[in-house]
Design an enzyme around this catalytic site. Structure first.
Site, PDB file in Angstrom:
ATOM      1  CD  GLU A   1       0.097  -4.770   6.023  1.00  0.00           C
ATOM      2  OE1 GLU A   1       0.070  -5.441   4.976  1.00  0.00           O
ATOM      3  OE2 GLU A   1      -0.027  -3.533   6.040  1.00  0.00           O
TER       4      GLU A   1
ATOM      5  CG  HIS B   1      -3.059  -2.846   4.120  1.00  0.00           C
ATOM      6  ND1 HIS B   1      -2.083  -2.148   4.780  1.00  0.00           N
ATOM      7  CD2 HIS B   1      -3.803  -1.930   3.476  1.00  0.00           C
ATOM      8  CE1 HIS B   1      -2.233  -0.854   4.558  1.00  0.00           C
ATOM      9  NE2 HIS B   1      -3.270  -0.702   3.771  1.00  0.00           N
TER      10      HIS B   1
ATOM     11  CB  CYS C   1      -0.993  -0.049   1.150  1.00  0.00           C
ATOM     12  SG  CYS C   1      -2.401   1.023   0.840  1.00  0.00           S
TER      13      CYS C   1
HETATM   14  N1  GLN Z   1      -3.565   6.476   1.024  1.00  0.00           N
HETATM   15  C1  GLN Z   1      -2.271   6.184   1.558  1.00  0.00           C
HETATM   16  C2  GLN Z   1      -1.201   6.971   0.816  1.00  0.00           C
HETATM   17  O1  GLN Z   1      -1.469   7.550  -0.199  1.00  0.00           O
HETATM   18  C3  GLN Z   1      -1.981   4.703   1.471  1.00  0.00           C
HETATM   19  C4  GLN Z   1      -3.003   3.984   2.281  1.00  0.00           C
HETATM   20  C5  GLN Z   1      -2.509   2.752   2.960  1.00  0.00           C
HETATM   21  O2  GLN Z   1      -1.314   2.480   3.085  1.00  0.00           O
HETATM   22  N2  GLN Z   1      -3.469   2.043   3.481  1.00  0.00           N
HETATM   23  O3  GLN Z   1      -0.090   7.015   1.239  1.00  0.00           O
END
Ligand code: GLN
Length: 192
Positions: free
Chosen positions: A169, A167, A77
């Protein structure tokens, strides 16, 4: 036995540590240059990429991480955003994977969702939790696309780098962490 660092700036740090240890890896929460010396691979957790970037600058880790050319890295992410060569509308961070990512790309209506996702190289579908997730808008041809959701690219591999928009995790699904540990072991045997 491999030792995997988890970047300890911000975000889902403990969750990655737990999964890696379940799979028999040793872990180090990375907050300093010294922490980087002892690891065979590095996980970049989900969280908020702009906050992580600020902390990377403050801890003096941005340049050293940019310069590390052999260390395998796995970004989830926000961690995927850190690895991209380009981020739409923002400065890029570690620039490890020749791809462009778009932050918060699934729109407000679908802030978060969960799917069973087929991933290339993994036998069973992966339990994938998306939270304000990025998408990969463009990849160079040498990047291997591992998974897509409705034609949006959500997981890639490029040499010793692995990245996904979701994610793993935050689930009990260990398959991507297992995949990464295999990448780390393969990388080690190449460099001995
Ligand atoms: N929206 C976050 C970003 O742009 C990422 C979101 C996440 O890691 N769950 O950094």
């Amino acid at each position: 036995m491999v030792t995997i660092g988890v970047l300890g700036m911000q975000g889902a740090i403990r969750e990655h540590v737990r999964m890696l240890e379940t799979l028999g890896a040793q872990t180090v929460v990375v907050r300093s240059l010294e922490d980087l010396q002892a690891i065979d691979g590095l996980v970049l957790p989900g969280g908020e990429s702009t906050a992580m970037r600020r902390l990377l600058d403050r801890y003096g880790l941005l340049e050293p991480l940019r310069e590390m050319e052999k260390l395998p890295m796995f970004g989830t992410c926000a961690g995927m955003i850190l690895l991209a060569n380009e981020v739409e509308g923002y400065d890029a961070h570690l620039k490890k994977i020749p791809m462009t990512v778009k932050r918060n790309a699934f729109g407000r209506q679908v802030d978060s969702f969960e799917v069973d996702l087929p991933v290339k190289g993994i036998d069973e579908p992966v339990e994938a939790v998306f939270i304000r997730a990025p998408q990969v808008a463009r990849v160079e041809p040498e990047v291997d696309v591992l998974a897509e959701v409705e034609e949006a690219i959500v997981a890639v591999r490029y040499n010793q780098y692995l990245a996904c928009s979701f994610h793993p995790e935050l689930t009990d699904d260990l398959s991507l962490h297992r995949y990464f540990i295999e990448m780390v072991k393969a990388n080690q045997s190449q460099h001995v």
